[in-house]
Write an enzyme that holds these catalytic residues in place. Structure first.
Site, PDB file in Angstrom:
ATOM      1  N   ASP A  30       2.368   2.139   3.336  1.00  0.00           N
ATOM      2  CA  ASP A  30       3.332   1.155   3.853  1.00  0.00           C
ATOM      3  C   ASP A  30       4.752   1.626   3.576  1.00  0.00           C
ATOM      4  OD1 ASP A  30       1.145  -0.495   4.363  1.00  0.00           O
ATOM      5  OD2 ASP A  30       1.443  -1.703   2.557  1.00  0.00           O
ATOM      6  N   HIS A  82       0.871  -1.170   0.000  1.00  0.00           N
ATOM      7  CA  HIS A  82       0.000   0.000   0.000  1.00  0.00           C
ATOM      8  C   HIS A  82       0.910   1.223   0.000  1.00  0.00           C
ATOM      9  CE1 HIS A  82      -2.342  -3.088   2.218  1.00  0.00           C
ATOM     10  NE2 HIS A  82      -3.406  -2.539   1.648  1.00  0.00           N
TER      11      HIS A  82
END
Length: 439
Positions: A104, A101
Site C-alpha cells: 500500500d 499493507h
C-alpha cells in the site's frame, strides 16, 4: 503540510444539534467516559488500502475513481504523493492511528532487492509524516496474497521458494512496523487455504503454516518488537476455504502449535458475517478464550455472499460489541480500524470523509450505549444469577476436577425433586437492551 483537501477543515465535535456533514455529532475525543477519554476507549484507525490504493475496480468493471495520486508516473514518486494525501486525510479526520499493507505504502518493484529498497525509503517518509501529524501506526502487515506468486498461498504454498519469499517479506514488514512504533503486527492468510482437495495435502499445509507462525513469533523476540501479533480470521474469499475460518478455529490452531499465549486475533465484522456468526459472537468468543487483540470495524450485507467492506452504521449491533469489549477491560494495543470503503459510485473526495465520519459517530454512540448497559448492571446481574448454582461448593468441585462423572451421577440420584426448567427471558433482555440504545 500539503493541502489536497482544501475545502475540508479538521473535523471536530459539534454535538447532536449540528447539521454539518463534515463534523462529529457523537464522537467527542476528549470526553471522559468511565475515567478514560473517548478517543482512548475507541482508538480509531484509518486503513491505507481502501482509501488510497483502490481505484474503484471490481469484478465487472474498471476503475471508477479518478484519484490524482493514482495517475501514471514513477512508482516511488507516486507512493510519496500518496503518503502526503493519506496523512493530510488522517490529520483532518482527527483520528489517532492508521494501518497499512507493505505494498500500500511502497511499490513492490521487480525484485526482492528493489522491494526492500522501496520499503526503506517509504519507512523514513512515513516516520516523518507521523512526527509531523501526531498520527501513529496501529498495525502493519505484509500483502502475501495479491501477487500471482501467491496464487497457491504463501506459508501454505507447495513451492518452498515461495514460502521463503513470503518469509523475507514478513521479516521486512515486521522491521518496518517496529521502526514506525506500530502497536501490532497482523497476519491475514487470504490465500492460506485451498480451492480443491484433489490437489491439496491438508496435513502438510497445516504443518507449514504452523511452523511459519512459530518462526514469526521467534522473529518478534529476535528484533525486540514490543507489539502484539494478530491473526485475522476469515472463512473464505479469495480461496474457497481458509484455514483461519473463525475465532474458534484460530484458537484450535494456536493450541496445536503452542502459540495460544503468543498470538491474538484481529476480528473483522464482515468476516464474522461470512462465517455465519454475529460480530458480537466472534468478539465474545475471543474474549472468552483470552485472545482478543483488535477490531476491523465494518459491515457486510446479509443478502450477499462476499466481503462488501461497508462502513459500520448499526448502533444496535455495535453497542453489544462495545459492551463485550468494555466488560473485558477495553483495548490494550488494539483499536477500531475502519477496514471499509466507499461504494463504487461514491466518486467524490468528500465521500471518503462522509463514510468515516458516519462510522466514527456510529461507534461513539455505540460506546455510550455500552456504558449504559455496563453501569446499570442489570444484564450482568441476570447472567450471574442464571449461573449462580455453579458458585456452590458442588459446582466449584466439578469445575476444579474434584468430582468424577459417577459421583455427580450419584448426587443426581439424591435429588428429591426433578430439576425445574427456568425461563431464559430472552425477550425481556432484548427489550432492556433497546431501552439502553433508544431511550
Amino acid at each position: 503540510m500539503h493541502r489536497y483537501f482544501e475545502r475540508v477543515n479538521r473535523i471536530s465535535y459539534e454535538g447532536r444539534q449540528s447539521n454539518n456533514p463534515l463534523a462529529f455529532r457523537h464522537y467527542n475525543p476528549e470526553e471522559i467516559i468511565l475515567g478514560k477519554k473517548m478517543k482512548d476507549h475507541l482508538r480509531f484507525a484509518v486503513c491505507y488500502w481502501h482509501n488510497f490504493c483502490w481505484d474503484g475496480t471490481d469484478m465487472f468493471g474498471s476503475g471508477a475513481f479518478e484519484r490524482f495520486w493514482q495517475k501514471g508516473g514513477d512508482a516511488l514518486e507516486l507512493a510519496k504523493l500518496k503518503a502526503d494525501v493519506a496523512f493530510e486525510f488522517f490529520y483532518k479526520l482527527n483520528i489517532p492511528f492508521y494501518c497499512f499493507h507493505d505494498i500500500d505504502v511502497a511499490p513492490e518493484g521487480c525484485s526482492l532487492k528493489e522491494y526492500i529498497y522501496n520499503l526503506g525509503v517509504m519507512s523514513d517518509i512515513l516516520a516523518d509524516k507521523q512526527a509531523e501529524t501526531g498520527v501513529k501506526l496501529l498495525w502493519g502487515t505484509a500483502n502475501c496474497f495479491t501477487h500471482p506468486r501467491y496464487a497457491a498461498g504463501a506459508s501454505t504454498n507447495p513451492d518452498l521458494n515461495i514460502f521463503a519469499y513470503a518469509s523475507a517479506q514478513v521479516c521486512q514488514v515486521m522491521q518496518m512496523t517496529k521502526k514506525l512504533g506500530g502497536e501490532n503486527y497482523v497476519l491475514w492468510g487470504g490465500r492460506e487455504g485451498y480451492e480443491s482437495l484433489l490437489n491439496t495435502d491438508l496435513r502438510q499445509e497445516r504443518e507449514q503454516i504452523g511452523r511459519f507462525m512459530q518462526m514469526v513469533v521467534d522473529y518478534k523476540y529476535k528484533i525486540g518488537f514490543q507489539g502484539t501479533l494478530l491473526i485475522e480470521p476469515k472463512p473464505q474469499e479469495p480461496t474457497k476455504h481458509q484455514y483461519d475460518y473463525d475465532v474458534a478455529t484460530v484458537y484450535g490452531f494456536l493450541k496445536q502449535f503452542g502459540l495460544e499465549n503468543e498470538i491474538k486475533v484481529n476480528i473483522e465484522a464482515n468476516h464474522a458475517t461470512l462465517a455465519g456468526h454475529s460480530f458480537q459472537h466472534e468478539v465474545a468468543t475471543a474474549i472468552a478464550l483470552g485472545i482478543l487483540g483488535s477490531i476491523d470495524a465494518n459491515r457486510g450485507d446479509a443478502q450477499l455472499g462476499w466481503d462488501t467492506d461497508q462502513f459500520p452504521n448499526s448502533v444496535e449491533e455495535n453497542s453489544l460489541v462495545m459492551y463485550e469489549i468494555l466488560k473485558a477491560g477495553g483495548f490494550t494495543t488494539g483499536g477500531l480500524n475502519f477496514d471499509a470503503k466507499v461504494r463504487r459510485q461514491s466518486i467524490d473526495i468528500d465521500d471518503l470523509f462522509y463514510g468515516h465520519i458516519g462510522a466514527i459517530d456510529t461507534m461513539a454512540l455505540s460506546l455510550k450505549s455500552a456504558v449504559k448497559i455496563l453501569v446499570d448492571g442489570k444484564l450482568d446481574e441476570y447472567v450471574a444469577q442464571r449461573y449462580s448454582g455453579w458458585n456452590s461448593e458442588l459446582g466449584r468441585d466439578i469445575l476444579e476436577g474434584k468430582m468424577t462423572l459417577d459421583e455427580v451421577a450419584h448426587y443426581a440420584e439424591t435429588l428429591v425433586q426433578e430439576p425445574k426448567h427456568r425461563s431464559g427471558q430472552q425477550e425481556l433482555l432484548e427489550n432492556l437492551i433497546n431501552r439502553y440504545i433508544y431511550d
